[in-house]
Design a protein around this motif. Structure first.
Motif, PDB file in Angstrom:
ATOM      1  N   ILE A 149     101.889 -92.516 -56.125  1.00 17.37           N
ATOM      2  CA  ILE A 149     103.428 -92.139 -55.732  1.00 17.37           C
ATOM      3  C   ILE A 149     104.429 -91.915 -57.914  1.00 17.37           C
ATOM      4  N   LEU A 150     103.610 -93.051 -58.069  1.00 19.88           N
ATOM      5  CA  LEU A 150     104.480 -92.456 -59.697  1.00 19.88           C
ATOM      6  C   LEU A 150     103.395 -91.179 -60.334  1.00 19.88           C
ATOM      7  N   GLY A 151     102.432 -91.195 -60.024  1.00 18.56           N
ATOM      8  CA  GLY A 151     101.632 -89.927 -60.265  1.00 18.56           C
ATOM      9  C   GLY A 151     102.211 -89.212 -59.925  1.00 18.56           C
ATOM     10  N   LEU A 152     102.465 -88.652 -58.186  1.00 15.65           N
ATOM     11  CA  LEU A 152     102.796 -87.251 -57.640  1.00 15.65           C
ATOM     12  C   LEU A 152     104.353 -87.169 -58.333  1.00 15.65           C
ATOM     13  N   GLY A 153     104.850 -88.687 -58.628  1.00 16.02           N
ATOM     14  CA  GLY A 153     105.903 -87.968 -58.574  1.00 16.02           C
ATOM     15  C   GLY A 153     106.336 -86.936 -60.189  1.00 16.02           C
ATOM     16  N   LEU A 154     105.711 -87.346 -61.093  1.00 17.33           N
ATOM     17  CA  LEU A 154     105.302 -86.684 -62.594  1.00 17.33           C
ATOM     18  C   LEU A 154     104.770 -84.949 -62.192  1.00 17.33           C
ATOM     19  N   LEU A 155     103.567 -84.860 -61.030  1.00 17.91           N
ATOM     20  CA  LEU A 155     103.905 -83.379 -61.085  1.00 17.91           C
ATOM     21  C   LEU A 155     104.991 -83.600 -60.516  1.00 17.91           C
ATOM     22  N   ALA A 156     106.185 -83.558 -60.448  1.00 20.76           N
ATOM     23  CA  ALA A 156     107.458 -83.353 -59.245  1.00 20.76           C
ATOM     24  C   ALA A 156     107.618 -82.795 -59.882  1.00 20.76           C
ATOM     25  N   THR A 157     108.618 -83.531 -60.801  1.00 26.88           N
ATOM     26  CA  THR A 157     109.460 -83.260 -62.095  1.00 26.88           C
ATOM     27  C   THR A 157     109.163 -83.331 -63.862  1.00 26.88           C
ATOM     28  N   LEU A 158     107.861 -83.195 -63.840  1.00 26.26           N
ATOM     29  CA  LEU A 158     107.710 -83.133 -65.651  1.00 26.26           C
ATOM     30  C   LEU A 158     107.630 -81.710 -65.564  1.00 26.26           C
ATOM     31  N   PRO A 159     107.574 -80.738 -64.332  1.00 23.80           N
ATOM     32  CA  PRO A 159     107.778 -78.743 -64.276  1.00 23.80           C
ATOM     33  C   PRO A 159     108.713 -78.385 -64.337  1.00 23.80           C
ATOM     34  N   TRP A 160     109.844 -79.042 -64.030  1.00 31.15           N
ATOM     35  CA  TRP A 160     111.190 -79.331 -64.082  1.00 31.15           C
ATOM     36  C   TRP A 160     112.110 -79.487 -65.194  1.00 31.15           C
ATOM     37  N   GLY A 161     111.176 -80.531 -66.228  1.00 24.53           N
ATOM     38  CA  GLY A 161     112.014 -80.519 -67.544  1.00 24.53           C
ATOM     39  C   GLY A 161     111.300 -79.657 -68.577  1.00 24.53           C
ATOM     40  N   ALA A 162     109.999 -78.960 -68.271  1.00 26.22           N
ATOM     41  CA  ALA A 162     109.761 -77.368 -68.915  1.00 26.22           C
ATOM     42  C   ALA A 162     111.010 -76.192 -68.913  1.00 26.22           C
ATOM     43  N   VAL A 163     110.969 -76.126 -67.859  1.00 23.85           N
ATOM     44  CA  VAL A 163     111.877 -74.899 -67.401  1.00 23.85           C
ATOM     45  C   VAL A 163     113.247 -75.464 -67.991  1.00 23.85           C
ATOM     46  N   ILE A 164     113.843 -76.746 -67.739  1.00 23.59           N
ATOM     47  CA  ILE A 164     115.532 -76.787 -68.259  1.00 23.59           C
ATOM     48  C   ILE A 164     114.603 -76.772 -70.210  1.00 23.59           C
ATOM     49  N   GLY A 165     113.739 -77.189 -70.694  1.00 22.26           N
ATOM     50  CA  GLY A 165     114.020 -77.362 -72.397  1.00 22.26           C
ATOM     51  C   GLY A 165     113.541 -76.208 -72.880  1.00 22.26           C
ATOM     52  N   SER A 166     113.399 -74.655 -72.091  1.00 22.64           N
ATOM     53  CA  SER A 166     112.818 -73.400 -71.838  1.00 22.64           C
ATOM     54  C   SER A 166     114.283 -72.820 -72.198  1.00 22.64           C
ATOM     55  N   VAL A 167     115.039 -72.743 -71.085  1.00 18.88           N
ATOM     56  CA  VAL A 167     116.082 -72.072 -71.052  1.00 18.88           C
ATOM     57  C   VAL A 167     117.915 -72.549 -71.850  1.00 18.88           C
ATOM     58  N   VAL A 168     117.628 -73.458 -72.349  1.00 22.77           N
ATOM     59  CA  VAL A 168     118.282 -74.756 -72.710  1.00 22.77           C
ATOM     60  C   VAL A 168     118.669 -74.117 -74.453  1.00 22.77           C
ATOM     61  N   LEU A 169     120.160 -73.795 -75.313  1.00 24.25           N
ATOM     62  CA  LEU A 169     120.709 -73.503 -76.340  1.00 24.25           C
ATOM     63  C   LEU A 169     119.882 -74.539 -77.550  1.00 24.25           C
ATOM     64  N   SER A 170     120.292 -76.082 -76.973  1.00 23.59           N
ATOM     65  CA  SER A 170     119.794 -76.905 -78.153  1.00 23.59           C
ATOM     66  C   SER A 170     119.122 -77.753 -77.069  1.00 23.59           C
ATOM     67  N   PRO A 171     119.059 -78.928 -78.561  1.00 28.10           N
ATOM     68  CA  PRO A 171     118.471 -80.216 -77.615  1.00 28.10           C
ATOM     69  C   PRO A 171     120.106 -80.918 -77.147  1.00 28.10           C
ATOM     70  N   GLN A 172     121.058 -80.574 -77.904  1.00 28.13           N
ATOM     71  CA  GLN A 172     121.976 -80.696 -76.711  1.00 28.13           C
ATOM     72  C   GLN A 172     121.746 -80.893 -75.705  1.00 28.13           C
ATOM     73  N   SER A 173     122.213 -79.571 -75.122  1.00 30.45           N
ATOM     74  CA  SER A 173     122.419 -79.107 -73.990  1.00 30.45           C
ATOM     75  C   SER A 173     120.949 -79.628 -73.482  1.00 30.45           C
ATOM     76  N   ALA A 174     119.933 -79.639 -73.414  1.00 28.72           N
ATOM     77  CA  ALA A 174     118.972 -80.106 -72.749  1.00 28.72           C
ATOM     78  C   ALA A 174     118.971 -81.378 -72.565  1.00 28.72           C
ATOM     79  N   PHE A 175     119.666 -82.113 -73.215  1.00 28.20           N
ATOM     80  CA  PHE A 175     120.252 -83.868 -72.903  1.00 28.20           C
ATOM     81  C   PHE A 175     121.173 -83.732 -71.336  1.00 28.20           C
ATOM     82  N   GLY A 176     122.080 -83.193 -71.554  1.00 28.43           N
ATOM     83  CA  GLY A 176     123.569 -82.734 -70.947  1.00 28.43           C
ATOM     84  C   GLY A 176     122.804 -82.288 -69.508  1.00 28.43           C
ATOM     85  N   LEU A 177     121.947 -81.229 -69.635  1.00 29.35           N
ATOM     86  CA  LEU A 177     121.558 -80.442 -68.338  1.00 29.35           C
ATOM     87  C   LEU A 177     120.527 -81.499 -67.855  1.00 29.35           C
ATOM     88  N   THR A 178     120.070 -83.082 -68.679  1.00 30.88           N
ATOM     89  CA  THR A 178     118.657 -83.539 -67.188  1.00 30.88           C
ATOM     90  C   THR A 178     119.629 -84.607 -67.061  1.00 30.88           C
TER      91      THR A 178
END
Length: 284
Positions: A149-178
């Motif tokens: 379950i935890l492994g599947l959870g990693l697959l389900a969430t890690l790509p979305w963290g990468a998406v957020i990190g790709s579109v935000v303008l700063s690390p502070q924004s990344a923290f806020g949007l996650t």
């Protein structure tokens, strides 16, 4: 050897190296320990409370749920934070300049973030079992189900963290949007109390997101059948859990690659300088 596979293997090795460096850092290791101890303190105060309609202690229900939540926090926040920081400091641009460098870079990030998340989950579990020793009687099948379950959870969430990190303008924004959305979703997902105590429409919203299903899945793996009385419908839903998490994983794996490619194409020295200028203005 295929050059792409070779670079990916080098990336995994780099991710392992980054992970080991992080373990030697007193600040990061101390933060993980404090985080785990804070959850252990929550379990200490819950150990004598019982979930209504069951004989389960509230602490024994909350501990598995926290493990599921930790996967979301570690993978989504860790992925978004690492990518946004290294976009700003130029690490990603340097990787882009190397043939197949982006493949190696992302392999390294997936490796280091995954290992960081595993360590965080392990620390929370180890400290939590001090106050919830009854979970130690879980059989091998339960622990294997938890890992799945935890492994599947990693697959389900890690790509979305990468998406957020790709579109935000700063690390502070990344923290806020996650962190802020994760906190809000966690509040309605039955992590710290049974979700059945909430209104039906709130339960419906919670079931759209991975946080609820990771909590439900980890409880299914570690708790006895009698504990299902506190779940929606009074039963465990392992197939639905796997289906929803798999759907989020597939969607993330479809969305993340084109977003990451677009972000990588736009990386340039001028873009980094502009971000540094904005960062200096925030500090000033």
């Amino acid at each position: 050897m295929n050059p792409i596979l070779y670079v990916a293997r080098l990336g995994v090795g780099r991710g392992w190296h980054e992970f080991k460096i992080g373990l030697r850092g007193a600040d990061e290791t101390g933060f993980k320990l404090v985080f785990a101890l804070s959850f252990a303190l929550v379990l200490y105060f819950q150990r004598n409370a019982t979930v209504e309609g069951t004989t389960q202690s509230l602490a024994s229900v909350v501990l598995p749920s926290i493990l599921g939540m930790m996967v979301v926090v570690g993978s989504a926040l860790g992925g978004a934070g690492a990518l946004s920081v290294e976009r700003e400091d130029g690490t990603l641009l340097r990787a882009k300049a190397i043939p197949n460098g982006m493949i190696g870079y992302f392999a390294a990030k997936v490796t280091s973030v995954t290992l960081d998340t595993v360590i965080a989950v392990t620390l929370v579990l180890a400290t939590g079992l001090i106050f919830v020793p009854e979970l130690l009687s879980t059989g091998y099948a339960g622990w294997l189900a938890l890992i799945g379950i935890l492994g599947l959870g990693l697959l389900a969430t890690l790509p979305w963290g990468a998406v957020i990190g790709s579109v935000v303008l700063s690390p502070q924004s990344a923290f806020g949007l996650t962190m802020l959305p994760i906190g809000a979703i966690t509040a309605i997902s039955g992590i710290f109390y049974p979700i059945t105590a909430l209104a039906g429409w709130v339960q419906g919203i919670a079931q759209v997101f991975p946080v609820y299903w990771l909590g439900h899945g980890t409880r299914w793996a570690l708790l006895p059948d009698s504990a299902a009385a506190a779940e929606i419908g009074g039963s465990w839903r392992p197939l639905e859990t796997a289906g929803v998490l798999a759907a989020w994983a597939v969607a993330g794996l479809l969305v993340a690659p084109p977003v990451l490619r677009t972000m990588a194409r736009r990386e340039s020295g001028s873009a980094i300088e502009a971000r540094r200028h904005r960062a200096m203005q925030r500090v000033g």
